[in-house]
Design a protein around this motif. Structure first.
Motif, PDB file in Angstrom:
ATOM      1  N   GLY A  33       0.866  -1.171   0.000  1.00 41.44           N
ATOM      2  CA  GLY A  33       0.000   0.000   0.000  1.00 41.44           C
ATOM      3  C   GLY A  33       0.899   1.217   0.000  1.00 41.44           C
ATOM      4  O   GLY A  33       2.013   1.171   0.528  1.00 41.44           O
ATOM      5  N   GLU A  34       0.440   2.295  -0.629  1.00 38.48           N
ATOM      6  CA  GLU A  34       1.256   3.496  -0.646  1.00 38.48           C
ATOM      7  C   GLU A  34       0.385   4.736  -0.583  1.00 38.48           C
ATOM      8  O   GLU A  34      -0.816   4.682  -0.836  1.00 38.48           O
ATOM      9  CB  GLU A  34       2.169   3.537  -1.875  1.00 38.48           C
ATOM     10  CG  GLU A  34       1.455   3.654  -3.193  1.00 38.48           C
ATOM     11  CD  GLU A  34       2.436   3.788  -4.354  1.00 38.48           C
ATOM     12  OE1 GLU A  34       2.301   4.780  -5.104  1.00 38.48           O
ATOM     13  OE2 GLU A  34       3.309   2.931  -4.508  1.00 38.48           O
ATOM     14  N   ALA A  35       1.022   5.841  -0.237  1.00 38.27           N
ATOM     15  CA  ALA A  35       0.331   7.126  -0.172  1.00 38.27           C
ATOM     16  C   ALA A  35       1.322   8.222  -0.539  1.00 38.27           C
ATOM     17  O   ALA A  35       2.540   8.010  -0.504  1.00 38.27           O
ATOM     18  CB  ALA A  35      -0.231   7.352   1.224  1.00 38.27           C
ATOM     19  N   GLY A  36       0.778   9.381  -0.864  1.00 36.93           N
ATOM     20  CA  GLY A  36       1.641  10.507  -1.211  1.00 36.93           C
ATOM     21  C   GLY A  36       2.460  10.245  -2.445  1.00 36.93           C
ATOM     22  O   GLY A  36       3.653  10.574  -2.475  1.00 36.93           O
ATOM     23  N   GLY A  38       3.706   7.542  -3.506  1.00 30.05           N
ATOM     24  CA  GLY A  38       4.819   6.636  -3.241  1.00 30.05           C
ATOM     25  C   GLY A  38       5.794   7.127  -2.195  1.00 30.05           C
ATOM     26  O   GLY A  38       6.791   6.457  -1.931  1.00 30.05           O
ATOM     27  N   LEU A  39       5.520   8.272  -1.573  1.00 30.02           N
ATOM     28  CA  LEU A  39       6.430   8.774  -0.541  1.00 30.02           C
ATOM     29  C   LEU A  39       6.402   7.897   0.715  1.00 30.02           C
ATOM     30  O   LEU A  39       7.395   7.792   1.426  1.00 30.02           O
ATOM     31  CB  LEU A  39       6.088  10.222  -0.179  1.00 30.02           C
ATOM     32  CG  LEU A  39       6.326  11.253  -1.280  1.00 30.02           C
ATOM     33  CD1 LEU A  39       5.816  12.627  -0.849  1.00 30.02           C
ATOM     34  CD2 LEU A  39       7.805  11.318  -1.642  1.00 30.02           C
ATOM     35  N   VAL A  40       5.261   7.285   0.970  1.00 29.97           N
ATOM     36  CA  VAL A  40       5.142   6.339   2.082  1.00 29.97           C
ATOM     37  C   VAL A  40       4.633   5.027   1.508  1.00 29.97           C
ATOM     38  O   VAL A  40       3.620   4.999   0.802  1.00 29.97           O
ATOM     39  CB  VAL A  40       4.181   6.858   3.178  1.00 29.97           C
ATOM     40  CG1 VAL A  40       3.959   5.799   4.243  1.00 29.97           C
ATOM     41  CG2 VAL A  40       4.729   8.130   3.809  1.00 29.97           C
ATOM     42  N   LYS A  41       5.361   3.953   1.792  1.00 30.22           N
ATOM     43  CA  LYS A  41       4.980   2.623   1.306  1.00 30.22           C
ATOM     44  C   LYS A  41       4.976   1.659   2.488  1.00 30.22           C
ATOM     45  O   LYS A  41       5.844   1.737   3.357  1.00 30.22           O
ATOM     46  CB  LYS A  41       5.975   2.122   0.252  1.00 30.22           C
ATOM     47  CG  LYS A  41       6.039   2.983  -0.978  1.00 30.22           C
ATOM     48  CD  LYS A  41       7.101   2.480  -1.939  1.00 30.22           C
ATOM     49  CE  LYS A  41       7.225   3.411  -3.129  1.00 30.22           C
ATOM     50  NZ  LYS A  41       8.292   2.992  -4.043  1.00 30.22           N
ATOM     51  N   TYR A  68      -0.035  10.104   5.772  1.00 27.19           N
ATOM     52  CA  TYR A  68       0.303   9.191   4.672  1.00 27.19           C
ATOM     53  C   TYR A  68       0.429   7.753   5.170  1.00 27.19           C
ATOM     54  O   TYR A  68       0.024   6.814   4.484  1.00 27.19           O
ATOM     55  CB  TYR A  68       1.600   9.614   3.977  1.00 27.19           C
ATOM     56  CG  TYR A  68       1.479  10.809   3.067  1.00 27.19           C
ATOM     57  CD1 TYR A  68       0.286  11.136   2.442  1.00 27.19           C
ATOM     58  CD2 TYR A  68       2.587  11.603   2.808  1.00 27.19           C
ATOM     59  CE1 TYR A  68       0.189  12.228   1.597  1.00 27.19           C
ATOM     60  CE2 TYR A  68       2.506  12.704   1.950  1.00 27.19           C
ATOM     61  CZ  TYR A  68       1.297  13.011   1.353  1.00 27.19           C
ATOM     62  OH  TYR A  68       1.216  14.082   0.508  1.00 27.19           O
ATOM     63  N   LEU A  69       0.977   7.594   6.344  1.00 26.64           N
ATOM     64  CA  LEU A  69       1.146   6.253   6.899  1.00 26.64           C
ATOM     65  C   LEU A  69      -0.210   5.600   7.156  1.00 26.64           C
ATOM     66  O   LEU A  69      -0.415   4.423   6.828  1.00 26.64           O
ATOM     67  CB  LEU A  69       1.966   6.314   8.186  1.00 26.64           C
ATOM     68  CG  LEU A  69       2.418   5.000   8.800  1.00 26.64           C
ATOM     69  CD1 LEU A  69       3.168   4.145   7.790  1.00 26.64           C
ATOM     70  CD2 LEU A  69       3.291   5.264  10.008  1.00 26.64           C
ATOM     71  N   VAL A  70      -1.134   6.343   7.715  1.00 27.28           N
ATOM     72  CA  VAL A  70      -2.487   5.809   7.957  1.00 27.28           C
ATOM     73  C   VAL A  70      -3.139   5.414   6.636  1.00 27.28           C
ATOM     74  O   VAL A  70      -3.725   4.331   6.511  1.00 27.28           O
ATOM     75  CB  VAL A  70      -3.348   6.834   8.724  1.00 27.28           C
ATOM     76  CG1 VAL A  70      -4.822   6.429   8.714  1.00 27.28           C
ATOM     77  CG2 VAL A  70      -2.844   6.985  10.158  1.00 27.28           C
TER      78      VAL A  70
END
Length: 106
Positions: A33-36, A38-41, A68-70
């Motif tokens: 899973g990623e957010a931002g 791909g800044l947080v994976k 982003y982590l959530v």
């Protein structure tokens, strides 16, 4: 009434064994899973155990990192839950005896 009771019990034991083997195998299925962008994976197993978290060094705002982590964890865990439920339902259905009126896994 139920025919071969010992045969059904054997099938139930086989189903339980199949489920346990599937649970063990799901520990090796990795889901990302990623957010931002791909800044947080994050990587989790299909049994919903977190295996890895990667945060790009360009992120310095703690609140942004947490958000982003959530998001990344929720995305990965949602995917893992879908895989887990489908695999365990299939494993249980494959080993269940055919008992009339007991179509639990449709």
């Amino acid at each position: 009434m139920f025919g071969d009771l010992s045969g059904m019990m054997s099938k139930l034991k086989d189903a339980q064994k199949n489920i346990e083997e599937t649970k063990a195998r799901l520990n090796t299925v990795l889901i990302d899973g990623e957010a931002g962008n791909g800044l947080v994976k994050v990587t989790v197993t299909a049994n919903r155990t977190v295996k890895n978290i990667s945060i790009d060094a360009s992120l310095t705002d703690n609140e942004e990192i947490e958000d982003y982590l959530v998001i990344a964890l929720n995305k990965a865990l949602d995917k893992a839950n879908t895989v887990n439920e489908a695999e365990l339902a299939a494993a249980a259905k494959d080993g269940m005896p055919n008992i009339p009126g007991m179509d639990m896994f449709k």
